[in-house]
Scaffold this motif. Sequence first.
Motif, PDB file in Angstrom:
ATOM      1  N   GLN A  27       0.825  -1.204   0.000  1.00 14.69           N
ATOM      2  CA  GLN A  27       0.000   0.000   0.000  1.00 14.69           C
ATOM      3  C   GLN A  27       0.863   1.259   0.000  1.00 14.69           C
ATOM      4  O   GLN A  27       0.462   2.293  -0.539  1.00 14.69           O
ATOM      5  CB  GLN A  27      -0.967   0.002   1.196  1.00 14.69           C
ATOM      6  CG  GLN A  27      -1.956   1.145   1.213  1.00 14.69           C
ATOM      7  CD  GLN A  27      -2.897   1.150   0.020  1.00 14.69           C
ATOM      8  OE1 GLN A  27      -3.085   0.149  -0.672  1.00 14.69           O
ATOM      9  NE2 GLN A  27      -3.514   2.290  -0.247  1.00 14.69           N
ATOM     10  N   PHE A  50      -0.701  10.964   9.052  1.00 12.07           N
ATOM     11  CA  PHE A  50      -0.662   9.707   9.781  1.00 12.07           C
ATOM     12  C   PHE A  50       0.060   9.872  11.115  1.00 12.07           C
ATOM     13  O   PHE A  50      -0.398   9.373  12.144  1.00 12.07           O
ATOM     14  CB  PHE A  50       0.006   8.626   8.924  1.00 12.07           C
ATOM     15  CG  PHE A  50       0.279   7.344   9.664  1.00 12.07           C
ATOM     16  CD1 PHE A  50       1.585   6.954   9.959  1.00 12.07           C
ATOM     17  CD2 PHE A  50      -0.758   6.535  10.079  1.00 12.07           C
ATOM     18  CE1 PHE A  50       1.837   5.774  10.651  1.00 12.07           C
ATOM     19  CE2 PHE A  50      -0.512   5.342  10.777  1.00 12.07           C
ATOM     20  CZ  PHE A  50       0.790   4.972  11.068  1.00 12.07           C
ATOM     21  N   ASP A  53      -2.220  11.917  13.488  1.00 15.91           N
ATOM     22  CA  ASP A  53      -3.365  11.103  13.870  1.00 15.91           C
ATOM     23  C   ASP A  53      -2.948  10.024  14.875  1.00 15.91           C
ATOM     24  O   ASP A  53      -3.583   9.831  15.910  1.00 15.91           O
ATOM     25  CB  ASP A  53      -3.939  10.444  12.601  1.00 15.91           C
ATOM     26  CG  ASP A  53      -5.369  10.003  12.788  1.00 15.91           C
ATOM     27  OD1 ASP A  53      -5.673   8.862  12.401  1.00 15.91           O
ATOM     28  OD2 ASP A  53      -6.171  10.794  13.320  1.00 15.91           O
ATOM     29  N   HIS A  80      -9.596   0.941  15.948  1.00 13.27           N
ATOM     30  CA  HIS A  80     -10.198   0.822  14.611  1.00 13.27           C
ATOM     31  C   HIS A  80      -9.671   1.911  13.690  1.00 13.27           C
ATOM     32  O   HIS A  80      -9.312   1.668  12.536  1.00 13.27           O
ATOM     33  CB  HIS A  80     -11.721   0.887  14.725  1.00 13.27           C
ATOM     34  CG  HIS A  80     -12.419   0.797  13.414  1.00 13.27           C
ATOM     35  ND1 HIS A  80     -12.785  -0.403  12.827  1.00 13.27           N
ATOM     36  CD2 HIS A  80     -12.823   1.751  12.538  1.00 13.27           C
ATOM     37  CE1 HIS A  80     -13.370  -0.173  11.662  1.00 13.27           C
ATOM     38  NE2 HIS A  80     -13.413   1.122  11.462  1.00 13.27           N
ATOM     39  N   LYS A  83      -6.023   1.250  12.919  1.00 17.13           N
ATOM     40  CA  LYS A  83      -5.912   0.147  11.960  1.00 17.13           C
ATOM     41  C   LYS A  83      -6.168   0.667  10.548  1.00 17.13           C
ATOM     42  O   LYS A  83      -5.462   0.334   9.606  1.00 17.13           O
ATOM     43  CB  LYS A  83      -6.909  -0.954  12.320  1.00 17.13           C
ATOM     44  CG  LYS A  83      -6.933  -2.114  11.333  1.00 17.13           C
ATOM     45  CD  LYS A  83      -7.731  -3.288  11.890  1.00 17.13           C
ATOM     46  CE  LYS A  83      -8.152  -4.221  10.758  1.00 17.13           C
ATOM     47  NZ  LYS A  83      -9.551  -4.102  10.370  1.00 17.13           N
ATOM     48  N   GLY A  84      -7.190   1.499  10.432  1.00  9.16           N
ATOM     49  CA  GLY A  84      -7.534   2.057   9.126  1.00  9.16           C
ATOM     50  C   GLY A  84      -6.433   2.929   8.556  1.00  9.16           C
ATOM     51  O   GLY A  84      -6.036   2.778   7.394  1.00  9.16           O
ATOM     52  N   SER A  85      -5.938   3.815   9.372  1.00 11.28           N
ATOM     53  CA  SER A  85      -4.939   4.750   8.847  1.00 11.28           C
ATOM     54  C   SER A  85      -3.619   4.055   8.535  1.00 11.28           C
ATOM     55  O   SER A  85      -2.994   4.326   7.506  1.00 11.28           O
ATOM     56  CB  SER A  85      -4.719   5.911   9.817  1.00 11.28           C
ATOM     57  OG  SER A  85      -4.327   5.433  11.074  1.00 11.28           O
ATOM     58  N   SER A  87      -3.246   0.993   7.719  1.00  9.92           N
ATOM     59  CA  SER A  87      -3.496   0.175   6.546  1.00  9.92           C
ATOM     60  C   SER A  87      -3.463   1.030   5.277  1.00  9.92           C
ATOM     61  O   SER A  87      -2.925   0.619   4.256  1.00  9.92           O
ATOM     62  CB  SER A  87      -4.844  -0.511   6.722  1.00  9.92           C
ATOM     63  OG  SER A  87      -5.344  -0.956   5.515  1.00  9.92           O
ATOM     64  N   SER A  88      -4.027   2.226   5.370  1.00 10.07           N
ATOM     65  CA  SER A  88      -4.094   3.100   4.204  1.00 10.07           C
ATOM     66  C   SER A  88      -2.739   3.585   3.720  1.00 10.07           C
ATOM     67  O   SER A  88      -2.596   3.931   2.557  1.00 10.07           O
ATOM     68  CB  SER A  88      -4.972   4.314   4.484  1.00 10.07           C
ATOM     69  OG  SER A  88      -6.311   3.924   4.603  1.00 10.07           O
TER      70      SER A  88
ATOM     71  N   SER B  32     -12.424   9.304   7.972  1.00 11.27           N
ATOM     72  CA  SER B  32     -10.975   9.373   8.175  1.00 11.27           C
ATOM     73  C   SER B  32     -10.336  10.392   7.234  1.00 11.27           C
ATOM     74  O   SER B  32     -10.478  10.304   6.011  1.00 11.27           O
ATOM     75  CB  SER B  32     -10.354   7.986   7.927  1.00 11.27           C
ATOM     76  OG  SER B  32      -8.972   8.118   7.620  1.00 11.27           O
ATOM     77  N   ILE B  34      -7.217  10.837   6.546  1.00 13.24           N
ATOM     78  CA  ILE B  34      -6.197  10.207   5.706  1.00 13.24           C
ATOM     79  C   ILE B  34      -6.847   9.508   4.512  1.00 13.24           C
ATOM     80  O   ILE B  34      -6.425   9.671   3.365  1.00 13.24           O
ATOM     81  CB  ILE B  34      -5.359   9.208   6.533  1.00 13.24           C
ATOM     82  CG1 ILE B  34      -4.476   9.983   7.501  1.00 13.24           C
ATOM     83  CG2 ILE B  34      -4.512   8.313   5.649  1.00 13.24           C
ATOM     84  CD1 ILE B  34      -3.915   9.158   8.623  1.00 13.24           C
ATOM     85  N   ASP B  35      -7.905   8.751   4.803  1.00 13.88           N
ATOM     86  CA  ASP B  35      -8.578   8.035   3.722  1.00 13.88           C
ATOM     87  C   ASP B  35      -9.231   8.987   2.736  1.00 13.88           C
ATOM     88  O   ASP B  35      -9.270   8.712   1.534  1.00 13.88           O
ATOM     89  CB  ASP B  35      -9.617   7.065   4.294  1.00 13.88           C
ATOM     90  CG  ASP B  35      -8.971   5.855   4.947  1.00 13.88           C
ATOM     91  OD1 ASP B  35      -9.677   5.051   5.573  1.00 13.88           O
ATOM     92  OD2 ASP B  35      -7.734   5.716   4.817  1.00 13.88           O
ATOM     93  N   PRO B 136      -7.300  -1.432   2.132  1.00 11.98           N
ATOM     94  CA  PRO B 136      -7.066  -0.100   1.576  1.00 11.98           C
ATOM     95  C   PRO B 136      -7.343  -0.050   0.074  1.00 11.98           C
ATOM     96  O   PRO B 136      -7.070  -1.004  -0.640  1.00 11.98           O
ATOM     97  CB  PRO B 136      -5.575   0.143   1.854  1.00 11.98           C
ATOM     98  CG  PRO B 136      -4.976  -1.207   1.919  1.00 11.98           C
ATOM     99  CD  PRO B 136      -6.041  -2.118   2.447  1.00 11.98           C
ATOM    100  N   LYS B 138      -6.941   0.793  -3.720  1.00 12.84           N
ATOM    101  CA  LYS B 138      -5.795   0.925  -4.615  1.00 12.84           C
ATOM    102  C   LYS B 138      -6.195   1.636  -5.904  1.00 12.84           C
ATOM    103  O   LYS B 138      -7.373   1.708  -6.234  1.00 12.84           O
ATOM    104  CB  LYS B 138      -5.256  -0.454  -4.967  1.00 12.84           C
ATOM    105  CG  LYS B 138      -4.803  -1.240  -3.752  1.00 12.84           C
ATOM    106  CD  LYS B 138      -4.389  -2.635  -4.162  1.00 12.84           C
ATOM    107  CE  LYS B 138      -3.744  -3.421  -3.039  1.00 12.84           C
ATOM    108  NZ  LYS B 138      -3.733  -2.854  -1.720  1.00 12.84           N
TER     109      LYS B 138
END
Lengths: 152, 242
Positions: A27, A50, A53, A80, A83-85, A87-88, B32, B34-35, B136, B138
């Motif tokens: 990723q 990141f 955060d 949670h 984990k999301g950030s 992972s991103s 989020s 970041i997301d 995530p 892609k």
Amino acid sequence: MDVINQLQRQYVDFLSSLYREGLLDDQFLQIQKLQDESNPEFVNEVVTLFFEDSEKLLHNLAIALDQQLVDYKKVDACVHQFKGSSSSIGAQRVRNICVSFRTCYDAKNLEGCLRCLQQLKDEYYLVKNKLQTLFKLEQQILAAGGVIPIMG
Amino acid sequence: MARSDVFSRKRWSEKTSNNFGHDVHVLAVDDSLIDRKVIERLLKITSCKVTAVDSGIRALQYLGLEKNSVGFDGLKIDMIITDYCMPGMTGYELLKKIKGSSTFREVPVVIMSSENVLARIDRCLEEGAEDFIVKPVKLSDVKRLKDYMFGDEKQETNKRKLSEMSSESDITEPDYSASPSPPTSISESSAESLSSSPSLDSSTTLSSPASPHLSTTSSPPCSPSLLTSPTRRLKMTNLELD
């Protein structure tokens, strides 16, 4: 020219090691793909977000687990998000700790949670340190007039 | 993997001239930061116009479906992509509200989630979600979406139905998904298949041969790569039940 080549080699070796050691996964490569001339700071921006955060979440987790009556829902919300950030951006080991963390707070295992929090801190600061080193290498390459090699 | 490049490009340009004289406008919903930043960039790099909001409520307000709406006449949204797990209103609840509206029920809604839970996927698809992406997200996910929604596969189906899955097995997509090993291998075949995608024409940064691609290993049926498409996921379920 030698200096640039040397720096570039150093960069590639260093980044390769991060993948090899599982600190970063694919990723991160995906994130790098999103950077170009129109968005030359993209990776840096995302990673900085990141960092901000994550540190906030680690702080909140410490507080949540320090309460007389631990609110595991709060713990869940923090982990949670973490984990999301992670992972991103491809921070694989951080993400994996979050996965095991969940088992602990699902079971309301306080000791387990505290252990996970420590592991999370360790892995987070490790990857933060590595990423900051990576950016320094990038800056050095650019300052020497070279281009950042694209990993392949 | 065989896909006729010339054929698909022609049909895609027909599509664009009919429906999209403008950029595809996507509404992205994710709590989020970041997301949001990542999805926004992913969409922009595939030449979409993006509006990103941080909650289901804000999304409904933007669409004009909520009290205190800021929606305006002539708002054109071509796709909505939303996170599933959000505080307040979940992506699922947002999906239901959108599908329940007269103005936006035809707009394709894509759900993103970090949890690959079949029951959740089924629920979303049943409620009318166009697709379900496991986070995530892609670049290949977004390109695939854009291609099949606004490209050559649009006329096949808008809603993927179980009965059509067998016919869709002919439309195999290149395996873009990540292998967990370090990305040290450049796959020739995936580079080729990427360059045949029409959306690449507008984003030159991606067609660079120097940019690394993921290795196209032949993956076993239950590998995560095949599970990125909800219909393939459902297909897997059927196989398992046999």
